[in-house]
Design a protein around this motif. Structure first.
Motif, PDB file in Angstrom:
ATOM      1  N   VAL A  19       0.867  -1.316   0.203  1.00  0.00           N
ATOM      2  CA  VAL A  19      -0.021   0.007  -0.194  1.00  0.00           C
ATOM      3  C   VAL A  19       0.796   1.166  -0.117  1.00  0.00           C
ATOM      4  CG1 VAL A  19      -1.619   1.382   1.247  1.00  0.00           C
ATOM      5  CG2 VAL A  19      -1.911  -1.096   1.056  1.00  0.00           C
TER       6      VAL A  19
ATOM      7  N   LEU B 237      -8.786   2.841  -0.879  1.00  0.00           N
ATOM      8  CA  LEU B 237      -8.543   1.778  -1.913  1.00  0.00           C
ATOM      9  C   LEU B 237      -9.527   0.748  -1.741  1.00  0.00           C
ATOM     10  CD1 LEU B 237      -4.592   1.520  -1.244  1.00  0.00           C
ATOM     11  CD2 LEU B 237      -5.991   3.232  -2.531  1.00  0.00           C
TER      12      LEU B 237
ATOM     13  N   LEU C 295      -6.755  -4.265  -6.329  1.00  0.00           N
ATOM     14  CA  LEU C 295      -7.373  -2.953  -6.424  1.00  0.00           C
ATOM     15  C   LEU C 295      -8.422  -2.959  -7.601  1.00  0.00           C
ATOM     16  CD1 LEU C 295      -7.093   0.123  -5.399  1.00  0.00           C
ATOM     17  CD2 LEU C 295      -5.803   0.415  -7.248  1.00  0.00           C
TER      18      LEU C 295
ATOM     19  N   GLN D 141      -9.511   3.276  -6.748  1.00  0.00           N
ATOM     20  CA  GLN D 141      -9.014   4.381  -5.557  1.00  0.00           C
ATOM     21  C   GLN D 141      -9.813   5.661  -5.830  1.00  0.00           C
ATOM     22  OE1 GLN D 141      -4.616   3.756  -6.570  1.00  0.00           O
ATOM     23  NE2 GLN D 141      -4.546   6.075  -6.584  1.00  0.00           N
TER      24      GLN D 141
END
Length: 229
Positions: free
Chosen positions: A114, A133, A141, A144
């Motif tokens: 991260v 996120l 992911l 975001q």
């Protein structure tokens, strides 16, 4: 006067642009998608009917359509040079997309990942930003979102927006992240309280808050690694 209806006279649910907005691009035929690109047909036929005719001459093949020249396309009444160029540009984009390898979504399974993902866009900030996120079940992911952009020492975060975005993106896991421009990674009481509030909201919605990562230049603080989540 032609008895053909222009697209503007169609029922709203049948117009290509409105149909795409309502149902998504996958619900439209190739002729409808091309009609959106050219915008209008001629006095004798709508843009959709015009593109149906062009595709019919190509035996329904977009590959064949992409092999036509600007001159070939301009032979159709209602297609000028600008529209022909637009059609061929779209065909070329489709070809290039097929040739590309799909972008792999980053897996953010650790605080270090991260930090490495978020540090480049946070390292030069002189005010705090708060990001969320949104991840799928594989910890990859989905998207975001910057939730807040604020002052030097804190930002105001609306937890309702965090949860709404999670639902809209079909996320099951969340990681929240913000920066400390001072360089001090120790969480404040406000950081602790906000983390607790977000955690409670996620529990209610059956979402999992994986971590809250505080980013400074060259280091980070992880609530998960510190046993606080």
């Amino acid at each position: 006067m032609s008895d053909k209806l222009t697209i503007a006279n169609w029922a709203e649910e049948d117009r290509p642009r409105e149909k795409l907005e309502r149902l998504g691009a996958q619900a439209l035929s190739s002729a409808e998608l091309l009609a959106i690109l050219i915008g209008s047909g001629s006095t004798k036929e709508s843009a959709v009917d015009l593109m149906k005719r062009v595709l019919n001459d190509c035996r329904g093949s977009l590959n064949t359509l992409g092999k036509l020249s600007i001159h070939d396309l301009c032979q159709y009444n209602g297609i000028g040079e600008a529209k022909a160029i637009t059609i061929l540009a779209a065909c070329e984009l489709g070809k290039r997309r097929q040739m590309e390898t799909p972008e792999e979504r980053p897996q953010l399974s650790t605080a270090t990942r991260v930090y490495n993902h978020m540090h480049p866009q946070m390292q030069d900030l002189d005010v705090e930003e708060f990001w969320v996120l949104y991840l799928n079940q594989d910890q990859r992911l989905i998207k975001q979102v910057r939730i807040a952009h604020g002052g030097i020492s804190e930002v105001t975060v609306d937890v309702r927006i965090i949860i709404r975005e999670a639902v809209l993106s079909n996320a099951t896991l969340l990681i929240v992240c913000h920066n400390h421009p001072s360089g001090n990674i120790t969480p404040s009481r406000q950081d602790d309280a906000l983390t607790h509030t977000i955690h409670q909201a996620c529990d209610v919605m059956r979402l999992r808050l994986m971590d809250h990562v505080i980013v400074a230049d060259g280091r980070y603080y992880s609530y998960h690694e510190q046993g606080k989540l």
